[in-house]
Write a protein that holds these residues in place. Structure first.
Motif, PDB file in Angstrom:
ATOM      1  N   LEU A 137      39.281  15.451  23.453  1.00  8.89           N
ATOM      2  CA  LEU A 137      39.490  16.334  24.593  1.00  8.89           C
ATOM      3  C   LEU A 137      38.340  17.323  24.699  1.00  8.89           C
ATOM      4  CD1 LEU A 137      42.739  15.972  23.455  1.00  8.89           C
ATOM      5  CD2 LEU A 137      43.055  17.429  25.443  1.00  8.89           C
ATOM      6  N   TRP A 138      37.986  17.608  25.943  1.00  7.28           N
ATOM      7  CA  TRP A 138      37.045  18.693  26.235  1.00  7.28           C
ATOM      8  C   TRP A 138      37.779  19.674  27.141  1.00  7.28           C
ATOM      9  CZ3 TRP A 138      35.947  13.622  25.861  1.00  7.28           C
ATOM     10  CH2 TRP A 138      34.894  13.238  25.002  1.00  7.28           C
ATOM     11  N   PHE A 139      37.830  20.923  26.736  1.00  7.66           N
ATOM     12  CA  PHE A 139      38.524  21.960  27.496  1.00  7.66           C
ATOM     13  C   PHE A 139      37.469  22.728  28.294  1.00  7.66           C
ATOM     14  CE2 PHE A 139      40.987  21.048  23.712  1.00  7.66           C
ATOM     15  CZ  PHE A 139      42.255  20.829  24.231  1.00  7.66           C
ATOM     16  N   HIS A 140      37.554  22.639  29.615  1.00  3.54           N
ATOM     17  CA  HIS A 140      36.507  23.201  30.477  1.00  3.54           C
ATOM     18  C   HIS A 140      36.804  24.631  30.928  1.00  3.54           C
ATOM     19  CE1 HIS A 140      35.305  19.069  30.476  1.00  3.54           C
ATOM     20  NE2 HIS A 140      36.292  18.690  31.253  1.00  3.54           N
ATOM     21  N   ARG A 141      38.059  24.895  31.223  1.00  2.00           N
ATOM     22  CA  ARG A 141      38.437  26.184  31.814  1.00  2.00           C
ATOM     23  C   ARG A 141      39.815  26.590  31.296  1.00  2.00           C
ATOM     24  NH1 ARG A 141      35.861  22.885  35.421  1.00  2.00           N
ATOM     25  NH2 ARG A 141      34.001  23.768  36.445  1.00  2.00           N
ATOM     26  N   PRO A 142      40.161  27.866  31.416  1.00  2.00           N
ATOM     27  CA  PRO A 142      41.491  28.311  30.945  1.00  2.00           C
ATOM     28  C   PRO A 142      42.612  27.554  31.649  1.00  2.00           C
ATOM     29  CG  PRO A 142      40.059  30.192  31.377  1.00  2.00           C
ATOM     30  CD  PRO A 142      39.335  28.988  31.914  1.00  2.00           C
ATOM     31  N   LEU A 143      43.713  27.381  30.948  1.00  2.00           N
ATOM     32  CA  LEU A 143      44.842  26.634  31.499  1.00  2.00           C
ATOM     33  C   LEU A 143      46.137  27.199  30.952  1.00  2.00           C
ATOM     34  CD1 LEU A 143      46.226  24.411  29.205  1.00  2.00           C
ATOM     35  CD2 LEU A 143      43.847  23.651  29.312  1.00  2.00           C
ATOM     36  N   ARG A 144      47.202  26.911  31.670  1.00  2.00           N
ATOM     37  CA  ARG A 144      48.559  27.168  31.185  1.00  2.00           C
ATOM     38  C   ARG A 144      49.303  25.834  31.187  1.00  2.00           C
ATOM     39  NH1 ARG A 144      50.547  32.412  30.342  1.00  2.00           N
ATOM     40  NH2 ARG A 144      52.580  31.382  30.084  1.00  2.00           N
ATOM     41  N   ALA A 145      49.802  25.452  30.032  1.00  2.00           N
ATOM     42  CA  ALA A 145      50.500  24.174  29.911  1.00  2.00           C
ATOM     43  C   ALA A 145      51.937  24.249  30.403  1.00  2.00           C
ATOM     44  CB  ALA A 145      50.466  23.692  28.458  1.00  2.00           C
ATOM     45  N   ASP A 146      52.427  25.453  30.746  1.00  2.00           N
ATOM     46  CA  ASP A 146      53.757  25.557  31.337  1.00  2.00           C
ATOM     47  C   ASP A 146      53.682  25.691  32.854  1.00  2.00           C
ATOM     48  OD1 ASP A 146      52.681  28.087  31.340  1.00  2.00           O
ATOM     49  OD2 ASP A 146      54.327  29.061  30.273  1.00  2.00           O
ATOM     50  N   ARG A 147      52.522  25.408  33.433  1.00  2.00           N
ATOM     51  CA  ARG A 147      52.350  25.296  34.879  1.00  2.00           C
ATOM     52  C   ARG A 147      51.917  23.864  35.174  1.00  2.00           C
ATOM     53  NH1 ARG A 147      54.543  29.268  33.743  1.00  2.00           N
ATOM     54  NH2 ARG A 147      54.062  31.423  34.351  1.00  2.00           N
ATOM     55  N   TRP A 148      52.171  23.401  36.388  1.00  2.00           N
ATOM     56  CA  TRP A 148      51.909  22.003  36.709  1.00  2.00           C
ATOM     57  C   TRP A 148      50.441  21.645  36.515  1.00  2.00           C
ATOM     58  CZ3 TRP A 148      55.540  18.752  36.487  1.00  2.00           C
ATOM     59  CH2 TRP A 148      56.829  19.033  36.949  1.00  2.00           C
ATOM     60  N   LEU A 149      50.209  20.530  35.840  1.00  2.00           N
ATOM     61  CA  LEU A 149      48.884  19.961  35.639  1.00  2.00           C
ATOM     62  C   LEU A 149      48.910  18.505  36.098  1.00  2.00           C
ATOM     63  CD1 LEU A 149      48.235  21.279  32.007  1.00  2.00           C
ATOM     64  CD2 LEU A 149      47.250  22.204  34.118  1.00  2.00           C
ATOM     65  N   LEU A 150      47.923  18.115  36.872  1.00  2.00           N
ATOM     66  CA  LEU A 150      47.808  16.716  37.304  1.00  2.00           C
ATOM     67  C   LEU A 150      46.943  15.968  36.303  1.00  2.00           C
ATOM     68  CD1 LEU A 150      48.368  14.549  39.499  1.00  2.00           C
ATOM     69  CD2 LEU A 150      46.108  15.134  40.425  1.00  2.00           C
ATOM     70  N   TYR A 151      47.459  14.867  35.795  1.00  2.00           N
ATOM     71  CA  TYR A 151      46.766  14.039  34.801  1.00  2.00           C
ATOM     72  C   TYR A 151      46.383  12.734  35.488  1.00  2.00           C
ATOM     73  CZ  TYR A 151      46.012  12.591  29.865  1.00  2.00           C
ATOM     74  OH  TYR A 151      45.475  12.204  28.665  1.00  2.00           O
ATOM     75  N   ALA A 152      45.131  12.632  35.941  1.00  2.00           N
ATOM     76  CA  ALA A 152      44.629  11.437  36.616  1.00  2.00           C
ATOM     77  C   ALA A 152      43.950  10.549  35.579  1.00  2.00           C
ATOM     78  CB  ALA A 152      43.644  11.823  37.718  1.00  2.00           C
TER      79      ALA A 152
END
Length: 283
Positions: free
Chosen positions: A230-245
């Motif tokens: 995995l490469w993490f590019h920007r801040p994220l919240r895993a309890d908000r919707w994330l689209l996994y394409a």
């Protein structure tokens, strides 16, 4: 225990010595330890040894042998490097003296620089799509128990998931799904990248089978994750919707490669994932 609370409990490792931790396993498990769990716990162990001003940049992991879900896992962290901008850690996960998994992780201080990204695919919003449990309800008898109960991650496939393949589907080596922790998470950024690491391993090899119109549960498939990055590019919240394409560029030699792009609901690319899996078809 609620699934999200149990996942947070799994990430709350027990320190047993300097840079050594013990990780627990969930009560309801696959016949082996889920790879996303080992990766998430390893990242949690590495993150505990890094200054808080350095966020996770990337991880590269190798699955070496199946873990035993009835035994705890020992995580040993090596402080490979601490520089002015980057820190590197190596984590070795073992059970009963045998190594089951290794992970290398890099951490980076926040810096300004060039900024661009690919566009998020156009897909229906998550609240218009059924939960995974709805898709699986008519098929519970043919599914492992791990998929039958409530999960810590809410998965919403844009199309019918490969667990319940039908002949009418247009087979393509790609899929998209929305996902988020099925409950509120603490604000600690390390928790969110660990939860994404856990979730990123749930579905990524699906497109390899989708290219061939094969279900995981035909009795013909034997599969295992080989490595994961995995490469993490920007801040994220895993309890908000994330689209996994997701898509599978290739499969050969009993191995299938898949990659995924993770976007937040505003279309920001927050992470990129790659995985190769061993996939054997039985006669």
């Amino acid at each position: 225990m609620e699934p999200v609370a149990e996942l947070l409990d799994l990430l709350d490792l027990t320190p047993i010595a300097t840079d050594e931790f013990i990780g627990r396993n969930p009560e309801r498990s696959l016949p082996f330890v889920f790879g996303g769990q080992v990766a998430a716990q390893s990242l949690a162990a590495a993150g505990r040894t890094v200054d808080s001003d350095r966020s996770v940049r990337s991880l590269h992991a190798y699955f070496l042998r199946a873990g035993d879900p009835t035994r705890p896992i020992r995580y040993r962290v090596e402080r490979t490097h601490d520089g002015r901008s980057f820190s590197a850690r190596r984590v070795v996960a073992s059970q009963e003296g045998g190594v089951i998994f290794t992970l290398a992780a890099s951490f980076h201080i926040a810096e300004d620089g060039l900024d661009h990204q690919i566009a998020m695919p156009a897909v229906p919003p998550p609240d218009t799509l059924p939960r995974l449990e709805t898709w699986l309800a008519p098929h519970t008898e043919r599914l492992p128990s791990w998929w039958r109960g409530p999960m810590a991650v809410d998965l919403r496939y844009v199309d019918e998931p490969p667990h319940v393949l039908t002949r009418e589907r247009d087979w393509q080596p790609r899929q998209a799904l929305w996902m988020r922790a099925d409950g509120e998470l603490p604000d600690d950024p390390l928790v969110h990248v660990c939860v994404l690491t856990f979730a990123s391993d749930l579905t990524l090899l699906d497109p390899v089978l989708l290219a061939h119109g094969i279900s995981w549960y035909t009795g013909r498939v034997r599969a295992a994750s080989l490595d994961h990055a995995l490469w993490f590019h920007r801040p994220l919240r895993a309890d908000r919707w994330l689209l996994y394409a997701q898509e599978s560029p290739t499969a050969s030699g009993a191995r299938g490669l898949a990659r995924g792009s993770v976007f937040d609901a505003e279309g920001t690319l927050v992470a990129t994932v790659m995985q190769e899996g061993l996939i054997r078809l039985l006669d």
